[in-house]
Design a protein around this motif. Structure first.
Motif, mmCIF file in Angstrom:
data_model
loop_
_atom_site.group_PDB
_atom_site.id
_atom_site.type_symbol
_atom_site.label_atom_id
_atom_site.label_comp_id
_atom_site.label_asym_id
_atom_site.label_seq_id
_atom_site.Cartn_x
_atom_site.Cartn_y
_atom_site.Cartn_z
ATOM 1 N N THR A 20 1.660 -2.146 -4.231
ATOM 2 C CA THR A 20 1.439 -2.376 -2.807
ATOM 3 C C THR A 20 0.773 -1.157 -2.165
ATOM 4 O OG1 THR A 20 3.359 -3.813 -2.807
ATOM 5 C CG2 THR A 20 2.543 -3.115 -0.672
ATOM 6 N N SER A 21 1.126 0.033 -2.627
ATOM 7 C CA SER A 21 0.459 1.229 -2.100
ATOM 8 C C SER A 21 -1.044 1.154 -2.369
ATOM 9 C CB SER A 21 1.016 2.488 -2.752
ATOM 10 O OG SER A 21 2.408 2.561 -2.597
ATOM 11 N N LEU A 22 -1.404 0.724 -3.584
ATOM 12 C CA LEU A 22 -2.820 0.593 -3.917
ATOM 13 C C LEU A 22 -3.457 -0.528 -3.092
ATOM 14 C CD1 LEU A 22 -5.313 1.183 -5.632
ATOM 15 C CD2 LEU A 22 -4.395 -0.322 -7.403
ATOM 16 N N VAL A 33 6.040 -0.901 1.621
ATOM 17 C CA VAL A 33 6.115 -0.104 0.408
ATOM 18 C C VAL A 33 7.496 0.525 0.369
ATOM 19 C CG1 VAL A 33 5.321 2.090 -0.530
ATOM 20 C CG2 VAL A 33 3.662 0.420 0.258
ATOM 21 N N GLY A 34 8.077 0.657 -0.805
ATOM 22 C CA GLY A 34 9.381 1.323 -0.867
ATOM 23 C C GLY A 34 9.755 1.654 -2.295
ATOM 24 N N ASN A 35 10.607 2.656 -2.458
ATOM 25 C CA ASN A 35 10.981 3.116 -3.795
ATOM 26 C C ASN A 35 12.186 2.325 -4.291
ATOM 27 O OD1 ASN A 35 11.214 4.594 -6.101
ATOM 28 N ND2 ASN A 35 11.984 6.442 -5.121
ATOM 29 N N ILE A 152 -5.147 7.311 -10.975
ATOM 30 C CA ILE A 152 -5.215 7.415 -9.512
ATOM 31 C C ILE A 152 -3.908 7.956 -8.934
ATOM 32 C CG2 ILE A 152 -6.717 5.384 -9.395
ATOM 33 C CD1 ILE A 152 -4.250 3.972 -8.038
ATOM 34 N N SER A 153 -3.971 8.287 -7.661
ATOM 35 C CA SER A 153 -2.751 8.478 -6.893
ATOM 36 C C SER A 153 -2.916 7.694 -5.608
ATOM 37 C CB SER A 153 -2.531 9.948 -6.580
ATOM 38 O OG SER A 153 -1.517 10.053 -5.600
ATOM 39 N N ALA A 154 -2.192 6.598 -5.518
ATOM 40 C CA ALA A 154 -2.337 5.742 -4.340
ATOM 41 C C ALA A 154 -1.823 6.457 -3.105
ATOM 42 C CB ALA A 154 -1.585 4.432 -4.545
HETATM 43 N N1 LIG Z 1 4.232 10.371 -5.762
HETATM 44 C C1 LIG Z 1 3.628 9.194 -5.616
HETATM 45 N N2 LIG Z 1 4.346 8.158 -5.169
HETATM 46 C C2 LIG Z 1 3.739 6.974 -5.037
HETATM 47 C C3 LIG Z 1 2.370 6.789 -5.344
HETATM 48 N N3 LIG Z 1 2.039 5.502 -5.114
HETATM 49 C C4 LIG Z 1 3.165 4.902 -4.684
HETATM 50 N N4 LIG Z 1 4.189 5.776 -4.607
HETATM 51 C C5 LIG Z 1 5.568 5.509 -4.195
HETATM 52 O O1 LIG Z 1 6.128 4.636 -5.156
HETATM 53 C C6 LIG Z 1 7.049 3.747 -4.544
HETATM 54 C C7 LIG Z 1 6.703 2.322 -4.897
HETATM 55 O O2 LIG Z 1 5.513 1.950 -4.255
HETATM 56 P P1 LIG Z 1 5.136 0.429 -3.939
HETATM 57 O O3 LIG Z 1 3.710 0.427 -3.534
HETATM 58 O O4 LIG Z 1 6.129 -0.198 -3.029
HETATM 59 O O5 LIG Z 1 5.305 -0.205 -5.390
HETATM 60 P P2 LIG Z 1 5.154 -1.711 -5.840
HETATM 61 O O6 LIG Z 1 4.560 -1.680 -7.195
HETATM 62 O O7 LIG Z 1 4.441 -2.520 -4.815
HETATM 63 O O8 LIG Z 1 6.681 -2.128 -5.935
HETATM 64 P P3 LIG Z 1 7.318 -3.616 -5.933
HETATM 65 O O9 LIG Z 1 6.686 -4.365 -4.833
HETATM 66 O O10 LIG Z 1 8.784 -3.375 -5.695
HETATM 67 O O11 LIG Z 1 7.059 -4.190 -7.274
HETATM 68 C C8 LIG Z 1 6.998 4.060 -3.065
HETATM 69 O O12 LIG Z 1 8.073 4.891 -2.757
HETATM 70 C C9 LIG Z 1 5.678 4.778 -2.897
HETATM 71 O O13 LIG Z 1 5.705 5.667 -1.809
HETATM 72 C C10 LIG Z 1 1.616 7.930 -5.807
HETATM 73 O O14 LIG Z 1 0.441 7.871 -6.097
HETATM 74 N N5 LIG Z 1 2.310 9.095 -5.928
#
Ligand SMILES: Nc1nc2c(ncn2[C@@H]2O[C@H](COP(=O)(O)OP(=O)(O)OP(=O)(O)O)[C@@H](O)[C@H]2O)c(=O)[nH]1
Ligand SMILES: [Mg+2]
Lengths: 703, 76
Positions: A20-22, A33-35, A152-154
């Motif tokens: 979702t971040s991407l 977005v959430g951890n 990458i780093s989203a």
């Molecule tokens: N350090 C770091 N944290 C990241 C990065 N991208 C995402 N995060 C963190 O990773 C966690 C998960 O991010 P999401 O985008 O919600 O992940 P997701 O894959 O959509 O997760 P689900 O919807 O639960 O499957 C969040 O706390 C983000 O802030 C990154 O590039 N670097």
């Protein structure tokens, strides 16, 4: 490349890898977005301009560990990837992996490759590599996987442009499968699959056979064909097992050559924090402390801005009255619209603080620890540890909370969770609680630090949880559904919350609250105002009638005007309706004005205050304009001369709101998620009856 | 000896031997819980259930019923 083409891109990956971040980076949207593994539980779409000529429709999907689903949210991924006729069937797939769990991420990647989609591996969270001592030989990995890979780093917005450039070139990507399942498992068996389903890739046919029950989209023809193929289920299980082992073998080989972790570099905050946060005593104390902090701050921090907003809107009404020409339109603005809007805006501080806490907690990774701590306890109530997430996010709003139950794999645990979530104190109850508590509970401190009003609020939250738990126990014993006791949850690493994510979450949710509730409240205020300022014969002759009646008493003008205004309101359309329902609500200690507000709030609870504000404003026409709170405090029972919102009535109202199911949106979502009207109707009647009975008893004991 | 993941003490490590396929969800295998892999017990929840383990690089919480189905040999 042709111009104006719309490319369908799906984001697939393990939970919590940053899909979702991407997605947000690519589309400019602000999805949640959430951890916590399982934040996204539904498909979300958005547009992304990949290049001058190429626009893509990006689909963000729930996280999954494999294409073989065990929960409802994972089934969505399977459907999207296998059903060629769905509108989001991808032209290419972005598999989002993450530096720390690359091995497990590659398992899913190998499945996607075997489906022969043009696919690219995106390894996210590159910013964490140094801190964790991870090195990846990307070039070698590319060769081994015969795939394009981008690091990458989203969060830091690194590598996104490189990804876009690579996507432009997707037609040249290699689409060979990675795992040769047929040869390694049982080539004869897989050969018959190939000849029976020549129209699909081998792996797709295998998935259709093994996941038939999850493939609701299949044509009946294909269904029959698969059923006719009929391999025995023992064999399928054994082969799935073999397939899994085989895939990991391949991946292990590849990673041995390309991936390494330097344990000395890696810092070990995780285990230190875990030791405290999941400790058998501290763990609970901390959890309780966090909840306490939230409720205290909702009251402490929000009261000042709330009072400011309240008086601001009172002044606005005043201003409108004095500056606009007198007439119906001015009255509508000053008595209907402005107090109505005020009734929404006043709660922004509290809502924002609540979301600030929830969003921060979700970003740290703490939520999974709570799930871990609570699982055993929750199971005694027929739920799963994962139910704690819907119950906590239910304090914001029951609708997303009920959706969040999708990652509970056991149907009974999930159903009970859905049914009891509406008891948790959602943000729509907060306005009602806040005003009533301020009216009936003194603003005192106890034990030096606790604000009595804050404690009362906390008590109501606990009451909501207690009601949820008790009804869960009841349902657990009544519902006869077999359970499988499946429970696996990943414990993500702790993270510092991203300020941006928390900020957007607060803004988005607050906006949703204002505009969602705002629309209803505004419309309703106008309708109520109209019904309260118009009426049949008696309403029109109010002035003459009251003057004549009171002529002997020689009242001062002011009291006379007041009497006229109340008489008018009582004989307005709304007054007439109110009188009809009065017998039903009287046992709870309410007059007809509260009754009208109560009924208005069956669409949405937060309407209550706005509705009261409008009714009282019409009545107080001509007087000094007061704030909502002052106006409610000044309301008296004409018979006894006592304050209308005394302790008994106030408590009765608080408890009514704690238990009653007054939210059309929630009922609709429950219907959708349970696919039956039975459950929402049960909620509506069960919770309604409970609320009524408790309110009647409370009022009669206290008065 | 009949050791399972459930008989590990906090901090102990074992190697997964085998398990009954019917009792273990495919899902758990797919998350990396496979024969031959190392499993370490990180934490036990207050009421002795669930267990917080690290297996094959993944940090997972599983219920004790599941843990009892996974045979291991303890590493000294
Ligand atoms: N350090 C770091 N944290 C990241 C990065 N991208 C995402 N995060 C963190 O990773 C966690 C998960 O991010 P999401 O985008 O919600 O992940 P997701 O894959 O959509 O997760 P689900 O919807 O639960 O499957 C969040 O706390 C983000 O802030 C990154 O590039 N670097
Ligand atoms: Mg997501």
């Amino acid at each position: 490349m042709q111009s104006n083409s719309l490319l369908n891109i799906a984001l697939v990956g393990n939970p919590n890898t940053g899909k979702t971040s991407l997605f947000n980076q690519l589309t400019g949207l602000n999805q949640k977005v959430g951890n916590y593994p399982g934040i996204t539980v539904d498909k979300k779409q958005g547009k992304c301009k990949v290049s001058e000529h190429l626009t893509a429709e990006i689909t963000d999907l729930p996280g999954t560990y494999s294409i073989n689903p065990t929960t409802l949210d994972e089934t969505i991924v399977l459907e999207t990837l296998l059903d060629e006729n769905n509108s989001s069937f991808p032209d290419l797939v972005i598999v989002v992996a993450e530096v720390e769990n690359l091995k497990r991420n590659l398992f899913l990647f190998s499945q996607i490759k075997d489906l022969q989609f043009p696919s690219i591996l995106v390894i996210n969270m590159s910013d964490q590599m140094i801190r964790k001592g991870i090195t990846i030989d990307i070039e070698a990995l590319k060769r081994e996987l015969k795939s394009e890979i981008i690091l990458i780093s989203a969060r830091k917005n690194l590598g996104i442009d490189a990804l876009k450039r690579e996507i432009e070139n997707y037609e040249n990507w290699n689409t060979e499968p990675i795992a040769n399942i047929s040869e390694k498992i049982d080539s004869e068996f897989f050969e018959t699959i190939k000849t029976t389903f020549p129209e699909f890739s081998l792996y797709k046919s295998w998935l259709l056979i093994t996941q038939q029950k999850n493939c609701g989209f299949l044509s009946s023809e294909l269904h029959q064909k698969i059923t006719a193929f009929n391999p025995d289920s023992e064999k399928i299980k054994k082969y799935q097992h073999k397939e899994t082992i085989y895939r990991y073998q391949i991946i292990n080989e590849i990673l041995k050559k390309t991936y390494s972790v330097d344990k000395n570099e890696a810092s070990d905050i995780r285990s230190k924090l875990d030791r405290i946060l999941t400790h058998k005593i501290y763990g609970y104390i901390i959890f309780f402390g966090v909840l306490m902090l939230i409720f205290q701050s909702i009251f402490e921090w929000a009261s000042l801005p709330m009072d400011l907003i309240d008086s601001l809107f009172a002044n606005l009404s005043e201003l409108a009255k004095t500056n606009f020409p007198q007439g119906v339109f001015t009255n509508l603005i000053a008595e209907g619209v402005i107090p109505g809007i005020g009734g929404v805006v006043i709660f922004i501080p509290q809502i924002a603080i609540l979301f600030l806490f929830i969003a921060t907690l979700e970003e740290t990774g703490y939520m999974s620890r709570v799930v871990f701590l609570m699982d055993k306890i929750m199971r005694k109530f027929g739920m799963s540890g994962k139910s704690i997430i819907p119950l906590i996010s239910g304090t914001a709003c029951a609708i997303p909370a009920i959706m969040a139950s999708r990652n509970i794999s056991d149907w009974k645990e999930r159903l009970i969770t859905i049914l009891v979530v509406p008891f948790t104190t959602c943000s729509a109850r907060l306005p009602v609680y806040a005003i009533l508590i301020a009216l009936i509970i003194p603003d005192k401190r106890v034990f030096g630090i606790f604000n009595l009003q804050g404690l009362t609020l906390m008590g109501l939250y606990l009451l909501g949880f207690a009601a949820a738990i008790s009804s869960a126990i009841l349902l657990h014993n009544v519902l006869k559904i077999k359970t499988k006791s499946l429970f696996i949850i990943e414990m993500p690493n702790y993270k510092l919350p991203s300020f941006k994510n928390v900020f957007y979450e607060v803004v988005e949710k607050t906006k949703a609250f204002i505009f969602g509730a705002g629309k209803i409240i505004l419309a309703l205020s106008v309708v109520l105002w109209f019904l309260a300022s118009n009426g049949p014969e008696k309403f029109k002759n109010a002035a003459e009638f009251v003057t004549a009646q009171e002529s002997a008493n020689d009242l001062p003008d002011e009291s006379l005007n007041k009497k006229i205004a109340s008489y008018k309101l009582e004989h307005s359309y709304i007054g007439i309706m109110g009188k009809v329902i009065e017998p039903v609500i009287k046992p709870m200690g309410y007059d007809w004005k509260i009754g009208i507000a109560l009924i208005s709030s069956f669409a949405a609870r937060e309407v209550f205050i706005g509705a009261l504000a409008t009714i009282y404003n019409v009545e107080s026409e001509g007087e000094d304009v007061a704030t909502i709170k002052e106006r409610m405090a000044a309301e008296v029972d004409p018979v006894t001369g006592e304050k209308r919102f005394n302790f008994a009535t106030g408590m009765s109202l608080l408890l009514f709101y704690a238990f009653a199911m007054q939210c059309i949106g929630t009922l609709a979502i429950v219907k959708r998620e349970t696919k039956s009207w039975k459950w929402p109707i049960l909620q509506l009647t069960g919770m309604g009856a409970l609320a009524y009975i408790v309110a009647v008893i409370t009022f009669n004991i206290l008065s | 000896m009949g050791d399972t993941i459930a008989s590990l003490l906090i901090g102990e490590i074992g190697i997964i031997q085998d398990f009954c396929l019917d009792a273990i969800p495919l899902n758990l295998l797919e998350m990396g819980c496979l024969p031959g892999k190392e499993v370490r017990l990180l934490q036990i929840a207050p009421l002795k259930d669930p267990l917080y383990i690290k297996v094959n690089g993944s940090h997972l919480a599983i219920r004790i019923e599941t843990a009892k189905q996974i045979n291991i040999t303890k590493l000294r």
